[in-house]
Design a protein around this motif. Sequence first.
Motif, short mmCIF file in Angstrom:
data_model
loop_
_atom_site.label_atom_id
_atom_site.label_comp_id
_atom_site.label_asym_id
_atom_site.label_seq_id
_atom_site.Cartn_x
_atom_site.Cartn_y
_atom_site.Cartn_z
N VAL A 201 0.82 -1.20 0.00
CA VAL A 201 0.00 0.00 0.00
C VAL A 201 0.86 1.26 0.00
CG1 VAL A 201 -1.68 1.32 1.32
CG2 VAL A 201 -1.93 -1.16 1.09
N HIS A 202 1.90 1.27 0.84
CA HIS A 202 2.64 2.52 1.02
C HIS A 202 3.77 2.70 0.02
CE1 HIS A 202 0.80 4.17 4.60
NE2 HIS A 202 0.65 2.93 5.02
N GLU A 203 4.41 1.62 -0.35
CA GLU A 203 5.57 1.79 -1.22
C GLU A 203 5.31 1.23 -2.61
OE1 GLU A 203 8.88 0.23 0.91
OE2 GLU A 203 8.68 1.70 2.52
N HIS A 204 4.06 0.81 -2.84
CA HIS A 204 3.67 0.30 -4.15
C HIS A 204 4.63 -0.75 -4.68
CE1 HIS A 204 0.72 3.43 -3.99
NE2 HIS A 204 1.67 4.28 -3.71
N ARG A 205 5.04 -1.62 -3.80
CA ARG A 205 5.97 -2.66 -4.24
C ARG A 205 5.20 -3.83 -4.82
NH1 ARG A 205 11.10 -1.68 -2.32
NH2 ARG A 205 11.12 -0.08 -0.72
N PHE A 206 5.87 -4.57 -5.68
CA PHE A 206 5.23 -5.76 -6.24
C PHE A 206 5.24 -6.87 -5.21
CE2 PHE A 206 6.90 -3.58 -10.03
CZ PHE A 206 5.67 -3.29 -10.59
N ALA A 207 4.34 -7.82 -5.42
CA ALA A 207 4.16 -8.88 -4.44
C ALA A 207 5.47 -9.60 -4.13
CB ALA A 207 3.12 -9.88 -4.95
N GLY A 208 6.24 -9.88 -5.17
CA GLY A 208 7.49 -10.63 -4.97
C GLY A 208 8.45 -9.89 -4.07
N GLU A 209 8.61 -8.59 -4.31
CA GLU A 209 9.56 -7.82 -3.53
C GLU A 209 9.04 -7.63 -2.11
OE1 GLU A 209 10.53 -4.13 -5.30
OE2 GLU A 209 12.08 -3.73 -3.81
N ALA A 210 7.73 -7.41 -2.00
CA ALA A 210 7.14 -7.25 -0.67
C ALA A 210 7.37 -8.52 0.14
CB ALA A 210 5.64 -6.97 -0.80
N LYS A 211 7.25 -9.66 -0.51
CA LYS A 211 7.43 -10.91 0.20
C LYS A 211 8.86 -11.06 0.67
CE LYS A 211 6.89 -15.83 -0.02
NZ LYS A 211 6.52 -17.04 -0.72
N LYS A 212 9.80 -10.66 -0.18
CA LYS A 212 11.21 -10.78 0.18
C LYS A 212 11.50 -9.94 1.43
CE LYS A 212 15.66 -9.90 -1.83
NZ LYS A 212 15.84 -8.46 -1.97
N ARG A 213 11.01 -8.70 1.40
CA ARG A 213 11.20 -7.82 2.55
C ARG A 213 10.56 -8.41 3.80
NH1 ARG A 213 11.59 -2.19 1.53
NH2 ARG A 213 11.24 -1.91 3.74
N ALA A 214 9.34 -8.95 3.62
CA ALA A 214 8.61 -9.51 4.76
C ALA A 214 9.38 -10.67 5.38
CB ALA A 214 7.23 -9.96 4.31
N LEU A 215 9.95 -11.52 4.53
CA LEU A 215 10.69 -12.67 5.04
C LEU A 215 11.92 -12.22 5.83
CD1 LEU A 215 10.47 -15.17 2.05
CD2 LEU A 215 9.32 -15.29 4.26
N GLU A 216 12.62 -11.20 5.31
CA GLU A 216 13.78 -10.67 6.03
C GLU A 216 13.37 -10.18 7.42
OE1 GLU A 216 15.79 -8.83 2.01
OE2 GLU A 216 15.38 -7.50 3.72
#
Lengths: 360, 312, 285
Positions: A129-144
């Motif tokens: 929502v805030h950084e308009h990231r794609f699902a794949g990148e959001a997931k990578k950040r979330a996992l970290e």
Amino acid sequence: MEDNNILEVHNLKISLPVREKRVMFIRGVDLSLPKGKILALVGESGSGKTLTARSLMSLLPKAARIESGEILLKSKTGDEPGTDLAKLSHARIVNTVNARRIGMVFQDPLTTLNPTMTVGKQLAEGYKVHEHRFAGEAKKRALELLASVGLPEPERCFKQYPHELSGGMRQRVIIAIALSLNPDILICDEPTTSLDVTIQARILELLKKLQAERQLSVLYITHDLGVVAEIADIIYVMYAGRIVEEGSRSDILYHPAHPYTWGLLSSVPDMSFKEERLISIPGTPPDLSSGLRGDPFAPRNAWALPEDFEEEPPMFRLSSTHAVRSRLYDGAHTPPPLPENLARRIGNRSSAAEKEERHD
Amino acid sequence: MKHFFLKRILISVLTLLLIVLVMFILLNAMPGTPFTGRHLKAEQLEVLRRQYGLDLPVFQRYFKYLFNLLRGDFGVSYTLQKNMSVAEMLRLRLPLTLRIGLQAMLAGSLIGLFLGIISAVRHNTLLDPLVSVLSLLGSGIPSFVFALGLMYVLAFRAGLFPVLYSAETPVKSTILPSIALAMFPMANIARYTRAEMISVLSSDYISLAEAKGLSEGRIIARHALRNALIPILTVMAPMLVELITGSMVVENIFSVPGLGSLFVLSVQSGDYNVSVSIMFLYSLFFIVTMLCVDLLYGFIDPRIRLSRREGQ
Amino acid sequence: MWSRFKRSRGAMAGLFCIALLSLFALIGPALSPYTYDEVSLSSQYLPPGAPSEEYPGHLHFWGTDELGRDLWTRVWMGTRISLYVALLSVLIDLTIGILYGVTAGYYGGAVDLILQRILEVIQGIPTIVIVTLLMLVLKPGLVSITVALVFAGWINLSLLVRAQVLKLKETEYVLASKTLGASDLSIIIRDILPNAAGQIVIMAMMSVPGAIFLEAYLSFLGLGIPDPMASLGSLINSGFKSMLLYPWLVLIPVIIFVLLVVSFNLAADGLRDALDVTLGTSEDR
């Protein structure tokens, strides 16, 4: 706004409706959160500490109203004078302040996560929502992030529903969510109260570690003075919707001045005084809805002065860091000595602390 | 999960068997036989009884009855349209009833959901008491009263719609009956949705969503609605029963040639076979819907889905 | 609790309406010189307020119907019967519900398991189906309609009582009574039922409008109270046939009916809210 403060609250007043009339539950709170420090807000339940913290993120109950006061938040770069959050709309605060500037860890991890959404979705939602990231990148950040809050199997956890995780794990997820957009302030609302004792310690460790790593400024709300002694740099004691004493960690723990703080400190169980009876504060907190006159603590205060029943005392400054709301320190009165058993406990504790410090 | 499916299906089948049993007993207990009052001689009666299988032992007759029902053979009408197959009568009238019922349920639940959500979200505005009054009236006034009112005002006075059903304007003719039927589900769904949404919106995970900086629209759509829908689904199923009840009366008022009016006709003329067959159809419909709702429930709520998976 | 109930304006209005309608249901028919089944073919379809032919000096307050019967008398008679049937059936539901709920909930075990399965099967049948099938067999009349309404309503109350009993069985005070050696019966009567009473009364109150509704539907379908007796439902049904020409014949019973149902709903809602608050739940965070 002072230079090293990231957040200042001035004369904040918040009311809630009780039986069709508005009652002031926060009656003029002032506090300053210095950058990179942990500020503990201590008080009994009902003293208004949660309401104060929630007002910073516009998370108040719908019926609550900020009657007056300022909530100044320094901009990220620190060169502007600071925004008054009390004047912003709910939508504006949610959209620009929450998660980006201020993150929050809630009290009950069992009810705080959405039961019908996977952990991963709830965590990645902020990025999307805030950084308009794609699902794949959001997931990578979330996992970290999941890994950084100490969850052993981030991949697996990402796909799970909240009820499949233990309370401690859920609290770690909530911490990850609070930190997902790199806020500079973290509000912790009794984050360990509803957890098992062993897990409490680990969550506290984690919070300390994250605070140091990320240089977070933390507003930590608790009624547990044991926790406070563990982590706080600065302590504010709250009673019936007002601050009654503020000071550095050593000011409050070793040189408490307000009779209410004395009562709080004496009621903490202390392992080294097994034989001793715990002392509780007589009476009960006042019912704010029935109207106040004078100092709300006076009826429970053995050291109350006649004028305390007429008018609430102002804050008296004891040192550059230490201030107290009690006429005992107005210069005209001789402050009473600490109650005997509290003095003994403090003496014991401070010598233990000195020993520990020498060890370090 | 599989275990749960099987159990639910088993219970549904048992229910159906019970209904058929009750129907069978009732049909046999009905006063008189289809042939009373026809002044038949004893031997003629005997022939007829054999022809309709009425001379067999009770057990055999029950299973024959059950078997026939499952094949879609509901027997023949005795009085309304003599010797016409009941299945054929039902087939002709079912589409209209289904159409009105579906229109009503769809409109009722969508509008009800919408009203419930806005009155919960705008909890402190004038909209909220307005919706409350509306839903109180909607759930307190039976559908036949709405039907009478709509008929008098919109059809008789204003002439916007046909007063009675007419085959020439089938679409226009179903609108008033659908509205009359939709009021009850609409009012109740609005009421439940409002209550559910208010409690969901004050829950901790909504605070978390706000703390995450999500917009109000996203919080309602992604976080609140799904959680509020779970209990709402359970109250929607019983509403179907009200709808069935209502359709009988409303069809009768507007002279809609559907199942409901056929049912009333059959009751009034004592054509028990037709009445009982319609009841069977309604029960079947209700049982299947309840089954679907239960299974759907499992899909929406991961707690149930998973606890069942683990419970296996 | 009463003070909270009193503060809710809707609930008080509902209660007041119920009292008023009940009063008129009792004394209304006696206020006019006619009886509910007195036919007068010379005064058919008289409008409200028309003077009476048979009783000089009296009026037909609400006019007359197709047989010249006085509508005022018939409407209050109908209200009386609708109320009577609904209250009686709910009372019987309550009795069955408590017996069932206590047996299944308190003793539990195999009994409960079997009873629950049976209920699950019965619950799958739409009530209107059971009730209409029943009405087809039974001779139409007060008794059969009450039986039908009981059939429709007992399950909900039974399940509620069972759930309450299950919950209360685990409370400290029941445990305390048990350790003191109280008998099952005394525990049920002294500890469990009084504490479940609030919820049960609310549920009973809420099922009254349902029963009135169902009776009206049955009457409307011609399965209800047979002529010349009347219920609100049958009055609406017969009035509807001549609605376009003589609208008061349907309008008056409809107004009374709606008032009655809405009042019961309001009062039940108020009662529930009052009890909810005393149980310590509120809408605020």
